[in-house]
Design a protein around this motif. Structure first.
Motif, PDB file in Angstrom:
ATOM      1  N   SER A   1      -5.868  -7.855   4.647  1.00 57.10           N
ATOM      2  CA  SER A   1      -6.864  -6.864   4.223  1.00 57.10           C
ATOM      3  C   SER A   1      -7.442  -6.129   5.426  1.00 57.10           C
ATOM      4  CB  SER A   1      -7.987  -7.543   3.436  1.00 57.10           C
ATOM      5  OG  SER A   1      -7.492  -8.118   2.262  1.00 57.10           O
TER       6      SER A   1
ATOM      7  N   PHE B   1       0.847  -1.185   0.000  1.00 54.49           N
ATOM      8  CA  PHE B   1       0.000   0.000   0.000  1.00 54.49           C
ATOM      9  C   PHE B   1       0.883   1.236   0.000  1.00 54.49           C
ATOM     10  CE2 PHE B   1       0.561  -1.600   4.249  1.00 54.49           C
ATOM     11  CZ  PHE B   1       0.864  -0.493   5.009  1.00 54.49           C
TER      12      PHE B   1
ATOM     13  N   TYR C   1      -4.844  -3.766   6.779  1.00 55.04           N
ATOM     14  CA  TYR C   1      -4.754  -2.557   5.948  1.00 55.04           C
ATOM     15  C   TYR C   1      -5.912  -1.605   6.259  1.00 55.04           C
ATOM     16  CZ  TYR C   1      -5.072   0.573   2.015  1.00 55.04           C
ATOM     17  OH  TYR C   1      -5.188   1.697   1.247  1.00 55.04           O
TER      18      TYR C   1
ATOM     19  N   SER D   1      -5.233   0.170   9.299  1.00 53.23           N
ATOM     20  CA  SER D   1      -4.147   1.153   9.184  1.00 53.23           C
ATOM     21  C   SER D   1      -4.636   2.488   8.637  1.00 53.23           C
ATOM     22  CB  SER D   1      -3.008   0.611   8.316  1.00 53.23           C
ATOM     23  OG  SER D   1      -3.351   0.643   6.945  1.00 53.23           O
TER      24      SER D   1
END
Length: 133
Positions: free
Chosen positions: A68, A16, A71, A74
């Motif tokens: 996933s 990412f 993320y 985050s």
């Protein structure tokens, strides 16, 4: 991945991009370093980050769901724990599936992740796929 002894390692990763904080480098210094003109819009520079999981077990779907969810946490503004705590929970606190308990479930935020023992087959478990989040 295969080690020297022939033991397989399976991996999953998520890549990412995050905005580079202004404390790291000034935007005009970055434009100068990259030979960009001052006419380039004041868009914020980004850097890539990657989180990888390596395991001796092919938990492909569970690793994808875990990464996933990690993320999504985050980028969430209301995260209650550091991301490292979720990773430590997976590594140290989630039990491994056994023949007596073939499915183990963990929860990250609203998402439930299930680790199931893989089916034994004579075919290799190697899978190479890419998903877009």
């Amino acid at each position: 991945l295969t080690g020297a002894t022939g033991q397989c390692m399976y991996g999953a990763c998520v890549v990412f991009y995050e905005t580079i904080p202004s404390t790291v480098i000034a935007l005009k210094d970055m434009k100068r370093a990259l030979n960009l003109s001052e006419n380039v819009r004041n868009s914020l520079p980004h850097m890539s980050k990657c989180i990888c999981l390596l395991s001796h077990w092919p938990f492909f779907a569970a690793f994808k769901a875990f990464l996933s969810a990690l993320y999504r946490l985050s980028i969430s503004k209301n995260i209650s724990l550091p991301l490292e705590r979720y990773i430590a929970n997976l590594i140290f606190d989630v039990p491994f599936p056994t023949s007596l308990r073939p499915r183990v479930q963990m929860q990250i935020g609203p998402e439930k992740i299930v680790f199931s023992l893989p089916v034994r087959t004579p075919l290799p478990m190697g899978v190479s796929t890419h998903w877009t989040l």
